[in-house]
Write an enzyme that holds these catalytic residues in place. Structure first.
Site, PDB file in Angstrom:
ATOM      1  CE  LYS A   1      -4.411   0.945   0.051  1.00 13.35           C
ATOM      2  NZ  LYS A   1      -5.537   0.090  -0.392  1.00 13.35           N
TER       3      LYS A   1
ATOM      4  CG  ASP B   1      -7.456   3.073  -0.771  1.00 14.04           C
ATOM      5  OD1 ASP B   1      -7.847   1.902  -0.728  1.00 14.04           O
ATOM      6  OD2 ASP B   1      -7.622   3.856   0.183  1.00 14.04           O
TER       7      ASP B   1
HETATM    8  P1  NDP Z   1     -13.120   7.581  -2.751  1.00 18.43           P
HETATM    9  O1  NDP Z   1     -12.070   8.591  -2.514  1.00 18.43           O
HETATM   10  O2  NDP Z   1     -13.658   7.390  -4.117  1.00 18.43           O
HETATM   11  O3  NDP Z   1     -14.368   7.861  -1.783  1.00 18.43           O
HETATM   12  C1  NDP Z   1     -14.219   7.887  -0.413  1.00 18.43           C
HETATM   13  C2  NDP Z   1     -15.572   8.200   0.223  1.00 18.43           C
HETATM   14  O4  NDP Z   1     -15.460   7.976   1.628  1.00 18.43           O
HETATM   15  C3  NDP Z   1     -15.990   9.635   0.047  1.00 18.43           C
HETATM   16  O5  NDP Z   1     -17.385   9.731   0.040  1.00 18.43           O
HETATM   17  C4  NDP Z   1     -15.405  10.286   1.294  1.00 18.43           C
HETATM   18  O6  NDP Z   1     -16.082  11.461   1.703  1.00 18.43           O
HETATM   19  C5  NDP Z   1     -15.581   9.208   2.322  1.00 18.43           C
HETATM   20  N1  NDP Z   1     -14.512   9.319   3.320  1.00 18.43           N
HETATM   21  C6  NDP Z   1     -13.181   9.137   3.103  1.00 18.43           C
HETATM   22  N2  NDP Z   1     -12.481   9.353   4.222  1.00 18.43           N
HETATM   23  C7  NDP Z   1     -13.364   9.688   5.157  1.00 18.43           C
HETATM   24  C8  NDP Z   1     -13.252  10.006   6.520  1.00 18.43           C
HETATM   25  N3  NDP Z   1     -12.055  10.050   7.145  1.00 18.43           N
HETATM   26  N4  NDP Z   1     -14.405  10.268   7.201  1.00 18.43           N
HETATM   27  C9  NDP Z   1     -15.606  10.226   6.568  1.00 18.43           C
HETATM   28  N5  NDP Z   1     -15.777   9.908   5.271  1.00 18.43           N
HETATM   29  C10 NDP Z   1     -14.675   9.655   4.579  1.00 18.43           C
HETATM   30  O7  NDP Z   1     -12.509   6.222  -2.182  1.00 18.43           O
HETATM   31  P2  NDP Z   1     -12.950   4.711  -2.488  1.00 18.43           P
HETATM   32  O8  NDP Z   1     -14.408   4.634  -2.721  1.00 18.43           O
HETATM   33  O9  NDP Z   1     -12.030   4.176  -3.493  1.00 18.43           O
HETATM   34  O10 NDP Z   1     -12.579   3.999  -1.101  1.00 18.43           O
HETATM   35  C11 NDP Z   1     -13.527   3.846  -0.042  1.00 18.43           C
HETATM   36  C12 NDP Z   1     -13.062   2.731   0.876  1.00 18.43           C
HETATM   37  O11 NDP Z   1     -12.982   1.514   0.137  1.00 18.43           O
HETATM   38  C13 NDP Z   1     -11.676   2.902   1.499  1.00 18.43           C
HETATM   39  O12 NDP Z   1     -11.685   2.336   2.782  1.00 18.43           O
HETATM   40  C14 NDP Z   1     -10.773   2.094   0.589  1.00 18.43           C
HETATM   41  O13 NDP Z   1      -9.616   1.678   1.266  1.00 18.43           O
HETATM   42  C15 NDP Z   1     -11.696   0.922   0.288  1.00 18.43           C
HETATM   43  N6  NDP Z   1     -11.392   0.157  -0.908  1.00 18.43           N
HETATM   44  C16 NDP Z   1     -11.273   0.745  -2.136  1.00 18.43           C
HETATM   45  C17 NDP Z   1     -11.022  -0.016  -3.254  1.00 18.43           C
HETATM   46  C18 NDP Z   1     -10.959   0.564  -4.613  1.00 18.43           C
HETATM   47  O14 NDP Z   1     -10.802  -0.198  -5.567  1.00 18.43           O
HETATM   48  N7  NDP Z   1     -11.087   1.872  -4.778  1.00 18.43           N
HETATM   49  C19 NDP Z   1     -10.799  -1.478  -3.149  1.00 18.43           C
HETATM   50  C20 NDP Z   1     -11.021  -2.015  -1.835  1.00 18.43           C
HETATM   51  C21 NDP Z   1     -11.287  -1.208  -0.771  1.00 18.43           C
HETATM   52  P3  NDP Z   1     -15.391  12.896   1.473  1.00 18.43           P
HETATM   53  O15 NDP Z   1     -15.482  13.161   0.003  1.00 18.43           O
HETATM   54  O16 NDP Z   1     -16.192  13.827   2.303  1.00 18.43           O
HETATM   55  O17 NDP Z   1     -13.970  12.762   1.949  1.00 18.43           O
HETATM   56  O1  2IT Z   2      -7.857  -1.764  -0.874  1.00 15.34           O
HETATM   57  C1  2IT Z   2      -7.771  -2.233  -2.026  1.00 15.34           C
HETATM   58  O2  2IT Z   2      -7.867  -3.443  -2.237  1.00 15.34           O
HETATM   59  C2  2IT Z   2      -7.605  -1.289  -3.134  1.00 15.34           C
HETATM   60  N1  2IT Z   2      -7.589  -0.079  -2.916  1.00 15.34           N
HETATM   61  C3  2IT Z   2      -7.396  -1.815  -4.524  1.00 15.34           C
HETATM   62  C4  2IT Z   2      -5.965  -2.205  -4.739  1.00 15.34           C
HETATM   63  C5  2IT Z   2      -5.595  -2.578  -6.151  1.00 15.34           C
HETATM   64  O3  2IT Z   2      -4.403  -2.821  -6.347  1.00 15.34           O
HETATM   65  O4  2IT Z   2      -6.453  -2.633  -7.034  1.00 15.34           O
END
Ligand code: NDP
Ligand code: 2IT
Length: 447
Positions: free
Chosen positions: A128, A168
């Site tokens: 990461k 992420d």
């Molecule tokens: P994005 O940046 O697209 O969206 C994040 C969302 O979560 C936004 O709505 C944001 O609100 C909110 N958020 C983030 N941080 C905080 C916080 N500290 N407190 C409150 N709300 C928060 O990220 P993703 O959708 O990609 O990721 C969301 C989650 O999924 C994370 O935990 C990530 O690690 C996990 N994840 C992502 C993957 C991927 O492929 N993208 C794969 C597997 C897991 P705001 O805009 O107000 O900050």
């Molecule tokens: O938390 C996760 O699994 C991700 N943000 C996706 C990682 C990736 O390499 O696609």
């Protein structure tokens, strides 16, 4: 859960060696608590000190990221890449850009990624990275300059056979594009497989954008199917409104459920008619606005500034924002309001006491490292296509993702049964994920 004595000693050592990194401690504790029965079955893991080794990253890089904002002022951020474990394949895992990022967050995410990637069944190690850069309110040009500066350090330690970053929180298609452009320029190579989550026109995979949300929804459907139930007709609450939340919304609706609430870090919207995906995509993906503006387009919907999304009664909860967003108190409220299943789209969104509340109440609980594995799995499919210079169609790729999520569910379910905790997918995911990595590490000798 209680840790067996030997494992407890390892955990205490991890806490001592990594002071102040509370999220990392939390992630390690949850995995180690599950490993007692594994050591009984595989005594050679103890002798080879596999657990001690797995808790120590293979390599950690921290670097300065200087850049200039639109006013010409110099800004300094900190960049991270933790290459945690390469027993199963090249290091693989996303990059997070968020002001809260520090080493402890990157290490917790890298540690989780080892077991998640193992569960996908695909040849990827765990890593990461990220930065304390805050993309909110920055212009495209500022984001581009930051990404170029970040890559000017990162390129030395990544590569399609070495380490393959992706997105992420705060890192999506736009950022991956800028990062790829700079990598290509610095190395003078079109090395498509060095990053995933790329645009479709330059080597990206169909379904990667949708994969985490779709995959998490498939996982929840599998858990419900195990109880002769399904998402059809269910009221679902999805926290966040970013990449994972948006495609969770889409897939839940495709499977006949209804997402009635979503959020961002400022507040919650409730739309009892079902959240409208086009509006949310336009607001978040195109215009980069706040969730509260949803109500400008759907007057019947409610916005609760500073509200707690877990107060909204639902059948299924899918936390898809960030770590520790569901507390013990939230979990009790959800159970009291009739929630029967939880699918963690985010990484470690439920606190340890929250997890206990769900498990004791018999709520079906899909932990992040299993439920959200569809994102990284589809990244591995992107690497596969890049290596073969292929581009598969949407349906074909989605079918592969669906099958992978069914397999992840099966693995968790079978390991939970085998090691004496039927229906406990936390135990199942940690054990199944761990055993494969531990076997590979044993085979490689002391490295
Ligand atoms: P994005 O940046 O697209 O969206 C994040 C969302 O979560 C936004 O709505 C944001 O609100 C909110 N958020 C983030 N941080 C905080 C916080 N500290 N407190 C409150 N709300 C928060 O990220 P993703 O959708 O990609 O990721 C969301 C989650 O999924 C994370 O935990 C990530 O690690 C996990 N994840 C992502 C993957 C991927 O492929 N993208 C794969 C597997 C897991 P705001 O805009 O107000 O900050
Ligand atoms: O938390 C996760 O699994 C991700 N943000 C996706 C990682 C990736 O390499 O696609």
């Amino acid at each position: 859960m209680v840790m067996v004595e030997r494992v407890e000693a390892i955990y205490q050592d991890v806490v001592k060696r990594n002071p102040g990194e509370v999220e990392f401690h939390q992630a390690v504790k949850e995995v180690l608590e599950c490993l007692g029965p594994v050591l009984v079955k595989y005594p050679d893991f103890t002798e080879a000190k596999i657990i001690e080794r797995i808790c120590e990253p293979e390599r950690q890089t921290i670097f300065r990221v200087p850049w200039q904002d639109d006013r010409g002022e110099v800004q300094i951020n900190r960049g991270f890449r933790v290459q945690f474990n390469s027993a199963l394949g090249p290091y693989k895992g996303g990059l997070r850009f968020h002001p809260s990022v520090y080493l402890g967050i990157i290490k917790f995410l890298g540690f989780e990624q080892i077991f998640k990637n193992s569960l996908t069944g695909l040849p990827i190690g765990g890593a990461k990275g990220g930065s304390d850069f805050d993309p909110k309110g920055k212009s495209d040009n500022e984001v581009m300059r930051f990404c170029q500066s970040f890559m000017t350090e990162l390129w030395r330690i990544i590569g399609e056979h070495t380490d393959v970053p992706a997105g992420d929180i705060g890192v999506g298609g736009r950022e991956i594009g800028y990062l790829f452009g700079q990598y290509k320029r610095l190395t003078n190579k079109f090395e498509a497989g060095v990053l995933t989550g790329k645009g479709l026109v330059y080597g990206g995979s169909q379904v990667r954008t949708e994969a985490t949300g779709y995959g998490c929804t498939y996982f929840v459907e599998e858990m419900l199917k195990g109880k002769k139930n399904g998402l059809k007709g269910k009221k679902v609450v999805v926290s966040g409104s970013g990449n994972v939340a948006i495609y969770t919304l889409e897939k839940v609706h495709q499977l006949g459920g209804k997402v009635i609430a979503m959020s961002d870090s400022n507040g919650v919207i409730v739309d009892e008619r079902g959240c409208n995906i086009e509006t949310i995509q336009q607001l978040k993906e195109v215009e980069r606005r706040r969730i509260k503006d949803y109500c400008d387009y759907h007057r019947h919907a409610k916005y609760i500034h500073g509200g707690n999304i877990w107060d909204v009664p639902c059948d299924v909860a899918m936390p898809s924002a960030t770590q520790n967003e569901v507390t013990g108190k939230d979990a009790k409220k959800l159970v009291k309001n009739g929630c029967i299943a939880v699918g963690e789209g985010a990484n470690m969104p439920t606190t340890p006491d929250g997890v206990q509340v769900f498990l004791s109440a018999g709520v079906l609980f899909g932990p992040g490292k299993a439920a959200n594995a569809g994102g990284v799995a589809t990244s591995a499919l992107e690497m596969q296509q890049n290596a073969g210079r292929e581009a598969w169609g949407f349906e074909e790729t989605d079918a592969k993702l669906h099958q992978i999520m069914k397999n992840v569910y099966q693995l968790c379910s079978e390991a939970a049964d085998e090691f004496g905790s039927p229906g406990n997918f936390v135990v199942g995911a940690n054990i199944a994920g761990f055993i494969k990595v531990a076997r590979a590490m044993s085979a490689h000798g002391l490295v």
